[in-house]
Enzyme design. Structure first.
Site, PDB file in Angstrom:
ATOM      1  N   CYS A  31       0.835  -1.190   0.000  1.00  0.00           N
ATOM      2  CA  CYS A  31       0.000   0.000   0.000  1.00  0.00           C
ATOM      3  C   CYS A  31       0.874   1.246   0.000  1.00  0.00           C
ATOM      4  CB  CYS A  31      -0.871   0.006   1.237  1.00  0.00           C
ATOM      5  SG  CYS A  31       0.152   0.038   2.713  1.00  0.00           S
ATOM      6  N   TYR A 172      -5.239 -12.961  -3.971  1.00  0.00           N
ATOM      7  CA  TYR A 172      -4.748 -12.529  -2.656  1.00  0.00           C
ATOM      8  C   TYR A 172      -5.443 -13.352  -1.574  1.00  0.00           C
ATOM      9  CZ  TYR A 172      -3.295  -9.134   0.960  1.00  0.00           C
ATOM     10  OH  TYR A 172      -2.741  -8.520   2.054  1.00  0.00           O
ATOM     11  N   HIS A 175      -2.694 -12.566   4.714  1.00  0.00           N
ATOM     12  CA  HIS A 175      -2.818 -11.446   5.653  1.00  0.00           C
ATOM     13  C   HIS A 175      -4.186 -11.312   6.291  1.00  0.00           C
ATOM     14  CE1 HIS A 175       0.761  -9.424   3.425  1.00  0.00           C
ATOM     15  NE2 HIS A 175       1.186 -10.120   4.458  1.00  0.00           N
ATOM     16  N   ASP A 267       3.310  -9.666   9.542  1.00  0.00           N
ATOM     17  CA  ASP A 267       4.267  -9.819   8.448  1.00  0.00           C
ATOM     18  C   ASP A 267       5.169  -8.593   8.324  1.00  0.00           C
ATOM     19  OD1 ASP A 267       4.902 -11.868   6.724  1.00  0.00           O
ATOM     20  OD2 ASP A 267       3.938 -10.916   5.016  1.00  0.00           O
TER      21      ASP A 267
END
Ligand code: ADP
Ligand code: SF4
Length: 692
Positions: A31, A172, A175, A267
């Site tokens: 991001c 994805y 996470h 992470d």
């Protein structure tokens, strides 16, 4: 210089499905706080990474459908065809430098409160939204038609991604951000149909969409899967053993495995809480389960470590987000043998705070990050000087050091004067505090650059005063003399000094760093700064054996560190170390052997015994020199002084990233044509819709 043969392995091309990356440097999706609001700035950011040699450059997560938005976050969108040009601009810019462009498709489901689109969120099982802000919104359970729809939307997004020019189209599933992960995890998936229960069932939607994506775009695009190895919560969530089975189950379907570990906050831990490569042990054995290339992250900045990871067969590609932010030219520097010039990430997560505050990404090490298009700044190049007038910089903290090296690269004659025996200012002081060792890299990179610049002269132990400056050797003077912690308690909560009885032992973080911290068995740490310093101080004092009471008017320990994803870890560490935590308490007064606290809500007062009170509230600029020079401006002409500037903490104390940025800005703007009241950066405006 030429590349060291030890690193050759990092420059071997590799097939990823139908595409080939030129090397093993892989910028994983990350991001940036630019998102769909600043798409061209976003494109230039990615372009700069490609220019710096990354073989693969990916976008951040890209929302695929209007039924799942993560407003107020502003990650890219690919909801329909109208979003394609924005995504295409990013891919085009990446391609200008021969990198592969990757797009990370995301459907947040349970993570998206849908405040923008106002649709009811959907998830494998109905739950309250799992956002960072405990939003009072719930998702409903998806039925089979919803699942069919989602498969269609995902396929449509993959096709749009291909149309926009991407070479790599991601699924994805990592996470805990997005529906793939939620379907996979026993923690979120309580379905009793063919999409719940066994691992095979929980993985069904991932498998179906993998197949459909490959059918749709796999002729020209690689289709990777980004997966959390484990949720680190035992059998309550996804476990490593399940991931191993999953890799077997999906066999060779994905063209690449991108492994991450648990949630994003895990992470992307800061250097205060996790070492470089802390995820490595979790990767063990995974690569052996697949013939597909494997990428993993670890805040890797050392090319030796990267090469050994590839050589040992642990990873095929070195995944980097933060190291590529701190130094977009990391691969190019390895390639040309300039590894000492790498601007190593310090692991502070100021970059992450851009996302959390929805503001353009900023980086402590790389002040040009996010400014590549907005201001035309470049991490490696800066335009040549536009005059022969020398510059004197006073103060060698992060601001002064950055200005010195940037002006040095512009080929100005620069003199840098520092009062102490050490370069680095606050960075050199703070890096000796627990957990902040890596922050010395802010100094080390800049000092390393200065060594190569014969036109920059550095003077240590040179505390300059106004009389000296007015003797007239330097037409341009810039003051970067930093700041000192306040001793009177003025901060966010108190705008007037806190009442202190005579004889009280008051301390500041500077006292600790200077080795002058007063003796005392018990210390009250008053945190009205709300970033990292009070927590670090509490930790340092516990290590010395003091009993520590941490007091803050906020409802959380180190509350701003939510933006760097450290807040939970800081609170946990203080508890683990035996620090007593007092939240929502105001510090009313301090006496010799106690302080008076009051409840922020009721005003109820209570005494707390303490020998020493450490005030971590705010810093005052050290700007006496600047003020005196300004007061004596009528003497400037005789001294040949044209300009006196102040920047960094000496102007207004803020983060180290602010100081580095301020130093860079001074260097960039010196001799630039004046722009008056114009906005000093480029921006994009929403296109007005026709009035109908
Ligand atoms: P910043 O974050 O803005 O760079 P720092 O506090 O880290 O600020 O650094 C300021 C540096 O300026 C410190 O190393 C300090 O010793 C130095 N300094 C302060 N006053 C003077 C002075 N009069 N002459 C030379 N150096 C100074
Ligand atoms: Fe690394 Fe900090 Fe820069 Fe992020 S802001 S890339 S953590 S140095």
């Amino acid at each position: 210089m030429a590349r060291d043969p030890r690193y050759d392995v990092l420059f071997e091309p590799l097939e990823i499905g139908p595409v080939v990356t030129r090397n093993r440097f892989y910028q994983v999706p990350h991001c940036n706080g630019l998102g769909y609001r600043d798409p061209t700035a976003n494109a230039w950011l990615r372009k700069t990474k490609a220019e710096g040699g990354w073989g693969v450059v990916c976008t951040e997560q890209v929302e695929i459908h209007h039924t799942s938005d993560i407003n107020p976050f502003i990650e890219l969108r690919l909801w329909d065809d109208s979003d394609i040009p924005m995504l295409a601009r990013i891919a085009d810019k990446i391609h200008e430098h021969e990198a592969l462009a990757g797009i990370e498709l995301a459907y947040n489901g349970l993570n998206g409160p849908n405040f923008y689109g106002r649709e009811v969120p959907m998830a494998p099982t109905a739950f309250p939204i799992a956002s960072f802000t405990y939003d009072p919104v719930s998702a409903r359970t998806m039925d089979l038609e919803d699942i069919r729809n989602l498969r269609r939307w995902h396929k449509a997004a993959a096709l749009r991604g291909k149309q926009a020019g991407y070479d790599i189209v991601y699924l994805y599933a990592g996470h805990a951000l997005g529906f793939f992960h939620h379907f996979l995890s026993r923690r979120y998936n309580f379905r009793s149909d063919c999409y719940g229960g066994t691992l095979e069932n929980r993985a069904r939607i991932l498998k179906e969409i993998l197949i459909e994506t490959k059918e749709a775009v796999g002729d020209t695009c690689a289709v990777p899967c980004r997966l959390s190895i484990s949720e680190l919560m035992g059998s309550a969530g996804l476990e490593k053993a399940e991931t191993e089975d999953l890799v077997g189950l999906l066999a060779e379907l994905p063209d690449l495995w991108d492994f991450c570990l648990a949630g994003w906050e895990n992470d992307s831990q800061t250097s205060r809480f996790a070492e470089e490569g802390f995820q490595e042990e979790h990767l063990d054995g995974l690569k052996q389960l697949t013939t597909r290339p494997v990428v993993g992250v670890g805040r890797y900045t050392s090319p030796d470590r990267m090469a050994s990871l590839v050589r040992s067969g642990k990873l095929d590609l070195i995944g980097c987000a933060r190291p590529s932010i701190a130094d977009p030219f990391l691969p190019a520097k390895v390639e040309r043998g300039d590894v000492d010039d790498i601007r190593e990430c310090i692991g502070c997560n100021i970059c992450v705070s851009g996302d959390f505050t929805m503001s353009p990404i900023r980086c402590t090490q790389n002040p040009t990050m996010g400014e590549e298009w907005r201001k035309g700044w470049h991490p490696e190049y800066i335009r040549k000087r536009e005059s022969d007038k020398p510059v004197l910089l006073v103060g060698a903290g992060p601001a002064g050091l950055e200005a010195a090296q940037a002006l040095g690269k512009r080929r100005y004659e620069v003199t840098l004067a520092e009062a102490t025996r050490e370069l680095g200012g606050r960075v050199s002081r703070e890096c000796k505090l627990p957990g902040l060792e890596a922050w010395s890299r802010v100094r080390d990179y800049r000092v390393q650059q200065l060594h190569k610049l014969p036109n920059v002269e550095v003077y240590l132990e040179s505390e300059l005063d106004a009389n000296f400056l007015l003797e007239g050797e330097f037409p341009r003077i810039a003051i970067a003399t930093g700041s000192r912690w306040r001793r009177d308690g003025v901060g966010h909560q108190w705008t007037t000094p806190i009442a202190m009885a005579p004889g009280t032992r008051i301390a500041t973080p500077d006292d600790l760093m200077d080795g002058n911290f007063p003796d005392g068995k018990s210390v009250l740490v008053w945190d009205d700064d709300h970033y990292y310093m009070a927590g670090v101080l509490a930790e340092a004092l516990r290590r010395r054996g003091c009993s520590v009471n941490y007091v803050t008017p906020a409802t959380e320990v180190s509350s701003w560190t939510k933006n760097t994803m450290e807040q939970f870890e800081i609170h946990k560490r203080l508890l683990t170390m035996g620090v007593k935590i007092h939240l929502s308490k105001n510090l009313m007064s301090v006496d010799e052997d106690h302080a008076v606290l009051s409840c922020m809500f009721t005003g109820a007062e209570a005494r707390l015994a303490t020998d020493v009170t450490a005030l971590v509230t705010s810093r005052s600029p050290v700007n006496e020199l600047y003020d005196e020079l300004r007061a004596r401006s009528e003497e400037w002409a005789d001294a040949g002084i044209e300009s006196v500037a102040v920047f960094g903490d000496a102007e207004a104390p803020a983060t180290i990233a602010h100081a580095v940025y301020a130093g860079r800005r001074y260097a960039e703007e010196l001799d630039a044509p004046p722009i008056g009241d114009a906005v000093p950066f480029k921006r994009e405006l929403a296109e007005l819709a026709p009035l109908v």
